[in-house]
Design a protein around this motif. Structure first.
Motif, PDB file in Angstrom:
ATOM      1  N   ILE A 104       0.834  -1.207   0.000  1.00 45.56           N
ATOM      2  CA  ILE A 104       0.000   0.000   0.000  1.00 45.56           C
ATOM      3  C   ILE A 104       0.870   1.258   0.000  1.00 45.56           C
ATOM      4  O   ILE A 104       0.639   2.199  -0.770  1.00 45.56           O
ATOM      5  N   LYS A 105       1.885   1.281   0.852  1.00 43.42           N
ATOM      6  CA  LYS A 105       2.731   2.476   0.946  1.00 43.42           C
ATOM      7  C   LYS A 105       3.583   2.654  -0.313  1.00 43.42           C
ATOM      8  O   LYS A 105       3.882   3.792  -0.711  1.00 43.42           O
ATOM      9  N   ARG A 106       3.952   1.556  -0.959  1.00 37.44           N
ATOM     10  CA  ARG A 106       4.691   1.674  -2.207  1.00 37.44           C
ATOM     11  C   ARG A 106       3.818   2.344  -3.280  1.00 37.44           C
ATOM     12  O   ARG A 106       4.291   3.216  -4.016  1.00 37.44           O
ATOM     13  N   GLU A 107       2.558   1.921  -3.357  1.00 36.05           N
ATOM     14  CA  GLU A 107       1.643   2.539  -4.320  1.00 36.05           C
ATOM     15  C   GLU A 107       1.427   4.019  -4.005  1.00 36.05           C
ATOM     16  O   GLU A 107       1.382   4.860  -4.910  1.00 36.05           O
ATOM     17  N   ASP A 108       1.329   4.335  -2.721  1.00 36.91           N
ATOM     18  CA  ASP A 108       1.141   5.729  -2.323  1.00 36.91           C
ATOM     19  C   ASP A 108       2.333   6.602  -2.738  1.00 36.91           C
ATOM     20  O   ASP A 108       2.159   7.744  -3.192  1.00 36.91           O
ATOM     21  N   ASP A 109       3.535   6.071  -2.572  1.00 36.40           N
ATOM     22  CA  ASP A 109       4.737   6.866  -2.804  1.00 36.40           C
ATOM     23  C   ASP A 109       5.140   6.953  -4.273  1.00 36.40           C
ATOM     24  O   ASP A 109       5.917   7.843  -4.652  1.00 36.40           O
ATOM     25  N   HIS A 110       4.657   6.025  -5.091  1.00 34.68           N
ATOM     26  CA  HIS A 110       5.154   5.959  -6.461  1.00 34.68           C
ATOM     27  C   HIS A 110       4.125   6.363  -7.518  1.00 34.68           C
ATOM     28  O   HIS A 110       4.380   6.177  -8.717  1.00 34.68           O
TER      29      HIS A 110
END
Length: 360
Positions: A104-110
């Motif tokens: 989830i955080k990877r999708e948020d940051d990228h």
């Protein structure tokens, strides 16, 4: 007769062990090349780091480190990916909830919008930059002489007006401009010095310089610059005349070795590892670790920490083994001689108690 001969032999062995150990210690003290520790080979570094991982509570440490990295702002995806890669390598199952949080955080940051906003913030304030962003958004100035010239100019204006001088930025700018490069480089090239200084300036803006490296830069600025000449600097020749070259040697040596680390790992990884670098020796050890471990270096650095990672780059030298053997020989000989003397004394006492004529 036999006991006396045995004690004489033991005394000779003890004397020889003591003499050999003393001579080895004197050789180590007199010759810096005879260090008790020497550089380990690449295979030895890999084997040592694997042993350390096997001996530590790697699953718990991995989970804790991933959770810490996910909580950072901005998130360090280089470290997170290295930790998850280490988990796969060691066949360690991270909790499903943690894996979902990573996704989830990877999708948020990228996503595109987040990336654009983050790069704009990074261009304004390097402290907000992620590792990949800083090389895109700050490098065009930081990695060229423009940033170094600006750093020296800012310092001159501030000094002339009685303002506060950023001595760390000034020291790194002086080195980056290649002032007296032939004297300062100490085995490196002016390009390597410039590359190391540029990376250090980026790391400083991100708050990634170690306290000892910061202090080294401050010492160079305090003792290596003729401050009265600073406002009048208009060229590199002027700068050379305003600098005491010898005061910059420790800083330049460290930045040169930092450049060697960058050549092995790449700038992004070197920026991540920079907080581990206190001096030139640390930079060399990291470069050797990178040569041996390759892309596995970051994950191992995250789990093992600086002290254990650097310990893996060293092994005991033959001189140290000789010294250790001598000390063991001394202890064994002394213990055996003492035991023989005690045994002899006890036997004499027993004979006196069991032989009335001897007591008389």
């Amino acid at each position: 007769m036999l006991r006396g001969l045995a004690r004489l032999i033991l005394t000779l062995v003890l004397a020889l062990s003591l003499a050999g150990t003393t001579l080895t210690a004197i050789r180590i003290a007199a010759d810096p090349l005879l260090a008790p520790y020497v550089e380990a080979s690449k295979d030895q570094i890999r084997a040592a780091s694997d042993r350390m991982l096997a001996q530590s509570d790697t699953p718990a440490i991995l989970q804790a480190r991933v959770e810490e990295r996910l909580a950072e702002t901005p998130r360090n995806w280089l470290a997170i990916d290295a930790l998850t890669g280490l988990a796969i390598e060691r066949a360690i199952d991270l909790p499903p909830a943690l894996l979902e949080q990573i996704r989830i955080k990877r999708e948020d940051d990228h996503n595109y919008y987040t990336q654009a906003m983050a790069c704009a913030a990074c261009a304004y304030d390097p402290a907000t930059c992620s590792l990949p962003q800083v090389l895109i958004c700050q490098a065009p100035v930081a990695l060229t002489p423009i940033g170094d010239i600006a750093g020296v100019t800012r310092a001159g204006v501030a000094y002339a007006s009685g303002g506060e001088v950023d001595q760390i930025d000034l020291a790194l700018s002086v080195v980056g401009l290649g002032a007296t490069a032939a004297v300062l480089a100490s085995g490196g090239t002016s390009y390597m010095v410039k590359a190391g200084a540029s990376l250090a300036k980026l790391a400083r803006r991100m708050g990634r310089l170690s306290p000892r490296l910061v202090e080294m830069a401050l010492d160079a600025a305090r003792t290596g610059i003729r401050w009265a000449d600073l406002p009048g600097i208009r060229s590199v020749d002027d700068l050379n005349r305003a600098v005491h070259a010898e005061a910059f040697v420790p800083l330049t040596n460290t930045l040169t070795d930092l450049s060697r680390l960058t050549e092995v790992t790449g700038a992004t990884t070197a920026l991540h590892l920079l907080p581990l670098v206190d001096d030139a020796a640390d930079a060399r050890r990291l470069a050797r670790s990178a040569e041996a471990l390759g892309p596995k270096l970051v994950g191992r650095a995250e789990v093992l920490g600086k002290a254990r990672l650097f310990r893996a780059t060293l092994r005991l030298s033959e001189t140290a083994w000789a010294l250790g053997a001598g000390i063991v020989g001394i202890l064994v000989s002394a213990a055996t001689l003492l035991a023989s003397m005690l045994q002899h004394a006890l036997l004499r006492r027993l004979r006196r108690f069991t032989n009335p004529s001897a007591r008389a």
